[in-house]
Design a protein around this motif. Structure first.
Motif, PDB file in Angstrom:
ATOM      1  N   THR A  46       0.824  -1.209   0.000  1.00  0.00           N
ATOM      2  CA  THR A  46       0.000   0.000   0.000  1.00  0.00           C
ATOM      3  C   THR A  46       0.855   1.255   0.000  1.00  0.00           C
ATOM      4  O   THR A  46       0.642   2.164  -0.811  1.00  0.00           O
ATOM      5  CB  THR A  46      -0.933   0.009   1.230  1.00  0.00           C
ATOM      6  OG1 THR A  46      -1.716  -1.174   1.228  1.00  0.00           O
ATOM      7  CG2 THR A  46      -1.842   1.216   1.217  1.00  0.00           C
ATOM      8  N   LYS A  50       1.393   3.888  -3.057  1.00  0.00           N
ATOM      9  CA  LYS A  50       0.979   5.274  -2.840  1.00  0.00           C
ATOM     10  C   LYS A  50       2.105   6.251  -3.187  1.00  0.00           C
ATOM     11  O   LYS A  50       1.859   7.327  -3.733  1.00  0.00           O
ATOM     12  CB  LYS A  50       0.558   5.458  -1.382  1.00  0.00           C
ATOM     13  CG  LYS A  50       0.026   6.835  -1.067  1.00  0.00           C
ATOM     14  CD  LYS A  50      -0.202   6.978   0.412  1.00  0.00           C
ATOM     15  CE  LYS A  50       0.704   8.021   0.862  1.00  0.00           C
ATOM     16  NZ  LYS A  50       1.334   8.248   1.957  1.00  0.00           N
ATOM     17  N   ASN A  51       3.327   5.863  -2.894  1.00  0.00           N
ATOM     18  CA  ASN A  51       4.463   6.769  -3.063  1.00  0.00           C
ATOM     19  C   ASN A  51       5.263   6.528  -4.338  1.00  0.00           C
ATOM     20  O   ASN A  51       6.310   7.140  -4.519  1.00  0.00           O
ATOM     21  CB  ASN A  51       5.393   6.651  -1.850  1.00  0.00           C
ATOM     22  CG  ASN A  51       4.722   7.112  -0.584  1.00  0.00           C
ATOM     23  OD1 ASN A  51       3.948   8.052  -0.596  1.00  0.00           O
ATOM     24  ND2 ASN A  51       4.998   6.433   0.515  1.00  0.00           N
ATOM     25  N   SER A 117       2.991   8.464   7.548  1.00  0.00           N
ATOM     26  CA  SER A 117       2.036   8.019   6.535  1.00  0.00           C
ATOM     27  C   SER A 117       0.966   7.090   7.093  1.00  0.00           C
ATOM     28  O   SER A 117       0.084   6.674   6.359  1.00  0.00           O
ATOM     29  CB  SER A 117       2.767   7.310   5.405  1.00  0.00           C
ATOM     30  OG  SER A 117       3.392   6.156   5.899  1.00  0.00           O
ATOM     31  N   GLU A 120      -2.693   8.469   6.914  1.00  0.00           N
ATOM     32  CA  GLU A 120      -3.133   8.672   5.539  1.00  0.00           C
ATOM     33  C   GLU A 120      -3.633   7.378   4.918  1.00  0.00           C
ATOM     34  O   GLU A 120      -4.527   7.375   4.099  1.00  0.00           O
ATOM     35  CB  GLU A 120      -1.982   9.224   4.698  1.00  0.00           C
ATOM     36  CG  GLU A 120      -1.495  10.572   5.174  1.00  0.00           C
ATOM     37  CD  GLU A 120      -0.173  10.953   4.543  1.00  0.00           C
ATOM     38  OE1 GLU A 120       0.300  10.214   3.660  1.00  0.00           O
ATOM     39  OE2 GLU A 120       0.383  11.978   4.935  1.00  0.00           O
ATOM     40  N   VAL A 121      -3.051   6.246   5.310  1.00  0.00           N
ATOM     41  CA  VAL A 121      -3.396   4.958   4.719  1.00  0.00           C
ATOM     42  C   VAL A 121      -4.531   4.296   5.468  1.00  0.00           C
ATOM     43  O   VAL A 121      -5.440   3.741   4.884  1.00  0.00           O
ATOM     44  CB  VAL A 121      -2.160   4.023   4.693  1.00  0.00           C
ATOM     45  CG1 VAL A 121      -2.540   2.644   4.224  1.00  0.00           C
ATOM     46  CG2 VAL A 121      -1.095   4.614   3.813  1.00  0.00           C
TER      47      VAL A 121
END
Length: 122
Positions: A46, A50-51, A117, A120-121
């Motif tokens: 994930t 995302k990055n 992070s 955010e996840v």
């Protein structure tokens, strides 16, 4: 992303998968081990997905530092989940008394590197 940075990121990604393969839960229960291995793999996929489109070298470096910190903390405490932080709602002092907005800003600034992070996840 430079070739050296790309190599470092790929090395981290592979090391996370190696870690997940060898992971043993602290409880010793097989169900816990399987659950924690799945969490490690899911979290890695994930966050890396995302990055993957980041281009700013500073942001990439921050993500690498966060990843390294989470690996080290997980190995040290033998838990794959991020360690929570506990701050009272108005526990941070501000230089100027602006109230809640200042407190929220201070809480965001005081967040440890390994949790940047996570919200955010999740």
């Amino acid at each position: 992303m430079t070739a050296a940075t790309r190599q470092e990121v790929l090395c981290l990604y592979r090391s996370i998968f190696r870690l997940a393969r060898k992971w043993q839960a602290a409880s010793g229960q097989m169900e816990d081990t399987i659950e924690e291995k799945q969490y490690i793999l899911k979290e890695a996929r994930t966050l890396f997905q995302k990055n993957k489109n980041l281009t700013d070298p500073e942001l990439i470096k921050q993500c690498i530092v966060e990843c390294t910190a989470r690996i080290e903390i997980g190995l040290h405490y033998q838990i794959p989940y991020p360690r929570p932080i506990h701050l009272p709602p108005m526990g941070l002092t501000a230089r100027r008394g602006r109230g809640l907005q200042t407190q929220e800003k201070l809480r965001k600034l005081s967040k440890p590197v390994y949790l940047k992070s996570h919200d955010e996840v999740s």
